[in-house]
Design a protein around this motif. Sequence first.
Motif, PDB file in Angstrom:
ATOM      1  N   GLU B  69      19.675   1.314 -61.807  1.00 26.95           N
ATOM      2  CA  GLU B  69      19.246   1.620 -63.180  1.00 26.95           C
ATOM      3  C   GLU B  69      18.216   2.747 -63.200  1.00 26.95           C
ATOM      4  O   GLU B  69      18.255   3.627 -64.062  1.00 26.95           O
ATOM      5  CB  GLU B  69      18.672   0.367 -63.849  1.00 26.95           C
ATOM      6  CG  GLU B  69      19.712  -0.659 -64.271  1.00 26.95           C
ATOM      7  CD  GLU B  69      20.768  -0.103 -65.224  1.00 26.95           C
ATOM      8  OE1 GLU B  69      20.412   0.684 -66.125  1.00 26.95           O
ATOM      9  OE2 GLU B  69      21.960  -0.449 -65.056  1.00 26.95           O
ATOM     10  N   ASN B  73      18.827   6.337 -65.010  1.00 22.95           N
ATOM     11  CA  ASN B  73      17.991   6.853 -66.102  1.00 22.95           C
ATOM     12  C   ASN B  73      17.510   8.271 -65.815  1.00 22.95           C
ATOM     13  O   ASN B  73      17.507   9.118 -66.709  1.00 22.95           O
ATOM     14  CB  ASN B  73      16.799   5.917 -66.337  1.00 22.95           C
ATOM     15  CG  ASN B  73      17.238   4.667 -67.082  1.00 22.95           C
ATOM     16  OD1 ASN B  73      18.186   4.725 -67.878  1.00 22.95           O
ATOM     17  ND2 ASN B  73      16.587   3.552 -66.814  1.00 22.95           N
ATOM     18  N   LYS B  76      20.452  10.698 -66.178  1.00 27.32           N
ATOM     19  CA  LYS B  76      20.740  10.989 -67.588  1.00 27.32           C
ATOM     20  C   LYS B  76      19.730  11.991 -68.150  1.00 27.32           C
ATOM     21  O   LYS B  76      20.105  12.953 -68.841  1.00 27.32           O
ATOM     22  CB  LYS B  76      20.705   9.695 -68.414  1.00 27.32           C
ATOM     23  CG  LYS B  76      21.904   8.789 -68.175  1.00 27.32           C
ATOM     24  CD  LYS B  76      22.020   7.685 -69.221  1.00 27.32           C
ATOM     25  CE  LYS B  76      20.872   6.700 -69.130  1.00 27.32           C
ATOM     26  NZ  LYS B  76      21.052   5.548 -70.033  1.00 27.32           N
ATOM     27  N   LYS B 327      27.196   8.493 -71.290  1.00 27.76           N
ATOM     28  CA  LYS B 327      26.068   8.257 -72.206  1.00 27.76           C
ATOM     29  C   LYS B 327      25.509   9.568 -72.751  1.00 27.76           C
ATOM     30  O   LYS B 327      25.195   9.671 -73.933  1.00 27.76           O
ATOM     31  CB  LYS B 327      24.959   7.482 -71.467  1.00 27.76           C
ATOM     32  CG  LYS B 327      25.328   6.042 -71.111  1.00 27.76           C
ATOM     33  CD  LYS B 327      25.029   5.077 -72.238  1.00 27.76           C
ATOM     34  CE  LYS B 327      25.584   3.683 -71.969  1.00 27.76           C
ATOM     35  NZ  LYS B 327      24.955   3.014 -70.825  1.00 27.76           N
ATOM     36  N   ASP B 333      23.502   6.635 -76.159  1.00 27.90           N
ATOM     37  CA  ASP B 333      22.250   5.883 -75.968  1.00 27.90           C
ATOM     38  C   ASP B 333      21.450   5.793 -77.270  1.00 27.90           C
ATOM     39  O   ASP B 333      21.358   6.746 -78.021  1.00 27.90           O
ATOM     40  CB  ASP B 333      21.387   6.557 -74.884  1.00 27.90           C
ATOM     41  CG  ASP B 333      21.677   5.909 -73.533  1.00 27.90           C
ATOM     42  OD1 ASP B 333      22.348   4.867 -73.535  1.00 27.90           O
ATOM     43  OD2 ASP B 333      21.249   6.454 -72.519  1.00 27.90           O
TER      44      ASP B 333
END
Lengths: 333, 333, 333, 333
Positions: B69, B73, B76, B327, B333
């Motif tokens: 995760e 993040n 992204k 995303k 998101d």
Amino acid sequence: MHKIDLQAFDLRTDLIIEQNVKNIKSNKYSYKDITVEGIILNKNNDLGKKEGKYVTISFKDITDSNSYESVLNIFKKELKKVIDYLNISNDNTCLIIGLGNPKIISDALGSKSIQKIIVTRHLYLLNNVDLKYRNVSILEPNVMGVTGIDSFEIIKNTINEIKPDFVIAIDSLCALDIRRLNKTIQITTSGITPGSGIGNSRCELSKDTLGVKVIAIGVPTVVDSAVIVSDTIQCILKKVSYLKNSYKKIDKLKPINKINYFDNNSVLKDEERKEIMGLIGLLDNNELKKLVWEVLSPLESNMIVTVKEIDFIVEKLSSLLSEGINKVIHHLD
Amino acid sequence: MHKIDLQAFDLRTDLIIEQNVKNIKSNKYSYKDITVEGIILNKNNDLGKKEGKYVTISFKDITDSNSYESVLNIFKKELKKVIDYLNISNDNTCLIIGLGNPKIISDALGSKSIQKIIVTRHLYLLNNVDLKYRNVSILEPNVMGVTGIDSFEIIKNTINEIKPDFVIAIDSLCALDIRRLNKTIQITTSGITPGSGIGNSRCELSKDTLGVKVIAIGVPTVVDSAVIVSDTIQCILKKVSYLKNSYKKIDKLKPINKINYFDNNSVLKDEERKEIMGLIGLLDNNELKKLVWEVLSPLESNMIVTVKEIDFIVEKLSSLLSEGINKVIHHLD
Amino acid sequence: MHKIDLQAFDLRTDLIIEQNVKNIKSNKYSYKDITVEGIILNKNNDLGKKEGKYVTISFKDITDSNSYESVLNIFKKELKKVIDYLNISNDNTCLIIGLGNPKIISDALGSKSIQKIIVTRHLYLLNNVDLKYRNVSILEPNVMGVTGIDSFEIIKNTINEIKPDFVIAIDSLCALDIRRLNKTIQITTSGITPGSGIGNSRCELSKDTLGVKVIAIGVPTVVDSAVIVSDTIQCILKKVSYLKNSYKKIDKLKPINKINYFDNNSVLKDEERKEIMGLIGLLDNNELKKLVWEVLSPLESNMIVTVKEIDFIVEKLSSLLSEGINKVIHHLD
Amino acid sequence: MHKIDLQAFDLRTDLIIEQNVKNIKSNKYSYKDITVEGIILNKNNDLGKKEGKYVTISFKDITDSNSYESVLNIFKKELKKVIDYLNISNDNTCLIIGLGNPKIISDALGSKSIQKIIVTRHLYLLNNVDLKYRNVSILEPNVMGVTGIDSFEIIKNTINEIKPDFVIAIDSLCALDIRRLNKTIQITTSGITPGSGIGNSRCELSKDTLGVKVIAIGVPTVVDSAVIVSDTIQCILKKVSYLKNSYKKIDKLKPINKINYFDNNSVLKDEERKEIMGLIGLLDNNELKKLVWEVLSPLESNMIVTVKEIDFIVEKLSSLLSEGINKVIHHLD
């Protein structure tokens, strides 16, 4: 995936020169660029090894169809000899076990090989089978890290249930020499220990533990990066030694990049080794591997590696093993 | 699979210390054990590199869900910044290309990643799509050794046909440093050259050759065994240097196997290097790699290798890349 | 996956009896339980079909090795005749296209078949190829629902780029008769229309649209459940008709479950059909299919179905097609 | 793959109306378009069934993410209730068995589902596990036609070895109603019989035969083509009945293709049924299936079929089952 005990083979290299060791019958031959070494160890042999027959088939390539056929023919011949050595008769029943993790391709040689085996046990139960086919079943126990169950437990219980006369166990091996990677088929009758894995490494598959004859077949498909490093350092020393010795008598007609330094047996003096590689040059092979391991471990860079094209190679190897086994155990040739 | 030009990053290491190089803006930050380095090179930069933005995300692990995760993040966030850097607007159309050979798992990162991309171009053709989704299509050109067709030809013609506003190209890379293997995501805007391959290595995918903006995303999944050897020899020297320097001030509370010698910047004197590693110890990194390559090549042991668990790692990496891209490009998101 | 126009074949059944239709040359032969029907239609044929050669190879089974070899031999012979019919010479270059969705096994026949094709175009570019091998490349355009790009666009642009002399396109078909499911290979020169799909169903692959000769090869791997129902209702009527006609002369030695009612051409009178099947019995085949479709659609039960063992069957079929194509186009026999 | 005994469920349909049957507790509820029916049968129930809890979850779709989440939540809730019904405590150990043939996708639901289960038994052996995780292992016995070994033998021996407190067995089922295909999850505590297969169909997996509690989970993924035919003929009759009854009161606002004739319970008179479908119309459902089977068998057209998109559907279903099982057995919610 497991580390088969390769010491018997390593020692073999020495024995070929020495000749006089008692209790050991050895046999070696070549065909094209394929080399076959077979030894038989008696119960109380001087090597401290388990008794049995050990065969190593070394080859350069199996990706072109001619080499594939040559290696296949030799594999069939040697497997047949191992079956005869164990006094396995034509109507003995067989369980073929594909060891390893089927989802990790470098560890999937066993799993891939048994997929193509001709299975007949269920037809024998129905009395519905051509008798040139042996009674054969297969088992894929997977690995404990995936199933939570020790593969040895599954194998032992399945053998107790179906009581085969002999077992063939196929597995990916860990090479102790980079030149053997994907280029050696090993057949032994002394057993195999699957899974360095989780706590149960003592569960050897052998006649002693399973109560049935075991033929283990393996190909080294992975190698420790420490082996790559120490083999390379040895090669550097061998190359220098070669260049030094051959300075005057060098063969001008032989392309330099075809010289196999590794087979050079002349030895550098200690001061020469120290000149080239310093203190490292004075370490023997095991000390060197240990040092490399010590250095790489804290960096989390001591990896078990495999070649980039492993998918393709396991496809070819498993095809060869299953085709060879089918032909030999089912008397199809 | 291709060798992205990593020199920009290698030089970066130096530049961070020096600071004063003109035409280069650099930026570096860390989050937990993840490090992000970004640089922007202008047209006539002193590095002789193509202009553009270069981002490197380095991490320790993505196999446990927390680390996954965290890396996701950051990926992204950085991908979004690259998209902004290229002035790509929300309604720009996108073609996502999965480079490499889908049947060789170490080369299949591109192919695996695009399988999970949300594709919408066909729905746009039917005016049948929720506008939070961008107009996206995918292409898997495979490699010339499999199809007989240069992937560049397929890509160029497809772009001419469907005229996307920008392209994202995903590929497996060849690591030049063992510590980067499977532990670095690189995002660049300067293009990518698929296939060392067969004769066509000059076919770079970039704005210059394709006429559209290109974002290249890569992860090193293979490494040359010569790199493993030379990196290890460097590590041996660094370890000795570390032990020498820290002989008196050694931290007794820190476990020896957690010390990262590689980050040790103190330097051994030449006579010390020669004492430890002989003449080899005096070679610089490039000379060492060249020597190793020379020694291993005639043995056919200079392999491109990958880690044993590559199947599992490519699964995780492709999942992370596709989830991140979905995303960011689809504004989910 | 696409619906090849099977009307030519359906009409063929009638034509074999009638013989005198102009502009149509027909040819039919059997070998063991394999039947081959070939027709050649001229430009202005009475069937309203595109001109070209249409070949249908019907078989019972290809899962045992003897049947496999027989079907393979006939497939090679017929493919060779089609190549000769199109005046394709030995040095003509070939692009082989695997149509369909590679992730849906019932639609993956094309994709699976081209994986085993011997590809040489890249070797020709390097002047590095044994001349018994033709210049061959492959393309897997996937389907628009997956890529967002019309497969026709990718195919057309690739053909414009590499300019092959002819194209072989392989696809899964939708059967219009349950007895043909997985048991028919169709070869045609009149083109093929991939993807009933999304809006672009008019993009036929043919000499007219691509500018190169096209050989289409297909096998029906799926069937509409409405076809299963209407075929079964026809069978019920045929069985009753058979029983009625053969009441006195029944062959007591022939097992009842080996009688192929379907080939029974005797016809029940209308009142008899009505007695057995009511108003439904009076419908012709097309009316019946339409009724079934009307009834099943609101229940979302009008499915395209395939047999349970489709994975195994596509494996065998793709193996047969690729082996046959390799042997014929590369002159390997 | 096996035929779970669906008669309990079929009878259920009747029982809901009748209400008065003794020894049977029933429970039924709906959420959105998902319907759940649960019954508990006592030892000597009037249905002649094995005692136990039978749950059927019926849904329209799980391919969009909202429906997927809804079905997942209900599956978790119902699985939890079954676990409570069997008095399984939090520290009871569990073996999860994936039945079926992993290489035939329509039969691979069990195999695919267990791949994603969180396995911990090996960590418990090392005392190295977070206690919110239950002690769980998995087993993939494959089918006798592939391995030559009865899956029951492998299961029984593994259970004897590792002695789990309960077993969850997952399998693909054969639907007896086309509307249930891929749209029903069944959970039972009365056992399951894998493999219609080769001679051993009596080897039921249940508490009686294995000595441990068994939860069987299945989804119908294939259907006999005779079922498709007879269901369709019933639909034709129901449609005519519907049209006749609703001639005057027809709802003009409801689109005709959304009317579910199948739930129409009004019954045509015999002369009406004969008018529409002749003698066939007078057969009851079982007589009709038997007739269809008789007609299709000699044509070798009585196939077990599955939907074209089975690869995609098994992917979704196995994902749902494994996610639900992980959450419930490991207390992760």
